[in-house]
Motif scaffolding. Sequence first.
Motif, PDB file in Angstrom:
ATOM      1  N   MET A 160      50.243  -2.630  13.571  1.00 43.63           N
ATOM      2  CA  MET A 160      48.994  -2.403  12.853  1.00 43.63           C
ATOM      3  C   MET A 160      48.335  -3.764  12.682  1.00 43.63           C
ATOM      4  O   MET A 160      48.827  -4.611  11.938  1.00 43.63           O
ATOM      5  N   VAL A 161      47.238  -3.990  13.408  1.00 47.73           N
ATOM      6  CA  VAL A 161      46.556  -5.273  13.376  1.00 47.73           C
ATOM      7  C   VAL A 161      45.063  -5.038  13.135  1.00 47.73           C
ATOM      8  O   VAL A 161      44.452  -4.194  13.774  1.00 47.73           O
ATOM      9  N   THR A 162      44.521  -5.816  12.211  1.00 47.24           N
ATOM     10  CA  THR A 162      43.093  -5.773  11.915  1.00 47.24           C
ATOM     11  C   THR A 162      42.466  -7.083  12.345  1.00 47.24           C
ATOM     12  O   THR A 162      42.989  -8.153  12.033  1.00 47.24           O
ATOM     13  N   PHE A 163      41.370  -6.995  13.070  1.00 44.36           N
ATOM     14  CA  PHE A 163      40.600  -8.168  13.472  1.00 44.36           C
ATOM     15  C   PHE A 163      39.300  -8.137  12.668  1.00 44.36           C
ATOM     16  O   PHE A 163      38.381  -7.400  12.993  1.00 44.36           O
ATOM     17  N   VAL A 218      35.811  -0.382  12.168  1.00 47.80           N
ATOM     18  CA  VAL A 218      36.476   0.627  11.348  1.00 47.80           C
ATOM     19  C   VAL A 218      35.947   0.680   9.914  1.00 47.80           C
ATOM     20  O   VAL A 218      35.899   1.751   9.306  1.00 47.80           O
ATOM     21  N   GLY A 219      35.529  -0.447   9.362  1.00 44.94           N
ATOM     22  CA  GLY A 219      35.019  -0.456   7.989  1.00 44.94           C
ATOM     23  C   GLY A 219      33.860   0.486   7.773  1.00 44.94           C
ATOM     24  O   GLY A 219      33.722   1.102   6.716  1.00 44.94           O
ATOM     25  N   SER A 220      33.029   0.640   8.785  1.00 43.20           N
ATOM     26  CA  SER A 220      31.875   1.534   8.659  1.00 43.20           C
ATOM     27  C   SER A 220      32.245   3.003   8.884  1.00 43.20           C
ATOM     28  O   SER A 220      31.418   3.882   8.680  1.00 43.20           O
ATOM     29  N   HIS A 221      33.491   3.268   9.293  1.00 39.76           N
ATOM     30  CA  HIS A 221      33.920   4.638   9.586  1.00 39.76           C
ATOM     31  C   HIS A 221      34.931   5.188   8.575  1.00 39.76           C
ATOM     32  O   HIS A 221      35.498   6.263   8.795  1.00 39.76           O
ATOM     33  N   GLY A 240      36.819  -5.037  10.835  1.00 39.17           N
ATOM     34  CA  GLY A 240      36.227  -4.856  12.149  1.00 39.17           C
ATOM     35  C   GLY A 240      37.097  -3.966  13.015  1.00 39.17           C
ATOM     36  O   GLY A 240      37.276  -2.783  12.756  1.00 39.17           O
ATOM     37  N   LEU A 241      37.680  -4.550  14.036  1.00 41.89           N
ATOM     38  CA  LEU A 241      38.526  -3.832  14.984  1.00 41.89           C
ATOM     39  C   LEU A 241      39.894  -3.559  14.349  1.00 41.89           C
ATOM     40  O   LEU A 241      40.518  -4.460  13.787  1.00 41.89           O
ATOM     41  N   PHE A 242      40.334  -2.321  14.439  1.00 38.11           N
ATOM     42  CA  PHE A 242      41.597  -1.892  13.839  1.00 38.11           C
ATOM     43  C   PHE A 242      42.439  -1.282  14.950  1.00 38.11           C
ATOM     44  O   PHE A 242      42.022  -0.306  15.588  1.00 38.11           O
ATOM     45  N   VAL A 243      43.614  -1.859  15.202  1.00 40.24           N
ATOM     46  CA  VAL A 243      44.471  -1.414  16.298  1.00 40.24           C
ATOM     47  C   VAL A 243      45.858  -1.116  15.724  1.00 40.24           C
ATOM     48  O   VAL A 243      46.431  -1.945  15.022  1.00 40.24           O
ATOM     49  N   PHE A 244      46.378   0.066  16.027  1.00 40.75           N
ATOM     50  CA  PHE A 244      47.712   0.388  15.511  1.00 40.75           C
ATOM     51  C   PHE A 244      48.419   1.383  16.419  1.00 40.75           C
ATOM     52  O   PHE A 244      47.789   2.125  17.167  1.00 40.75           O
TER      53      PHE A 244
END
Length: 189
Positions: free
Chosen positions: A107-110, A132-135, A158-162
Amino acid sequence: MPELAQHKYSNEKFEGYEIDLGFKDAVHVFQNCIFENCCLRINSNSSATPNILNTNRFINCILWPGRKLSLSTVEADFERCTFKGKWSGRVKGNVKNCDFSEADLEMVTFFDQKEIGTNTFSGNDLAIIENVGSHKKAIKDALGDESKLWIHIRPNMGLFVFNIKKHKDSDVLQRLLPDLPFVKIAGNA
């Protein structure tokens, strides 16, 4: 490379080095440094190990932890880097033209990356959510009471990858996330 000591290198440039950070060398060894064409192996079990990446700039480097590297929040820039091994946490800074296809991202957030851009992600069951913050509300509405994934999402993310399989609600996420237009499920992205 000269013998490494804690807090020793500041505002320096390293080019073409293979750096193996063992147990004794893992606490803030480098601060405000530039690494270019280097391979950094992070092999420490120190609780401060994630901090060794902080405040630095990495260009065309390979970053490879010997065990899962959990980053609370790393403020660093990465350009044309290859990531290997297991990673989780948050990155603030520019991430451009990086290859995460050999990394196991739990789980990584950019924060400063809103979109995938020129970065490469691949892996089975990898969910990628741009901006992702806007969703957050749409994700919360779609998941309902079946998953609390949305609690990890903040408005400034911003970008959320998991990895879906590594989340406790993996069955729900595999069923519901692919239907959301702003979610990509990797194979390759």
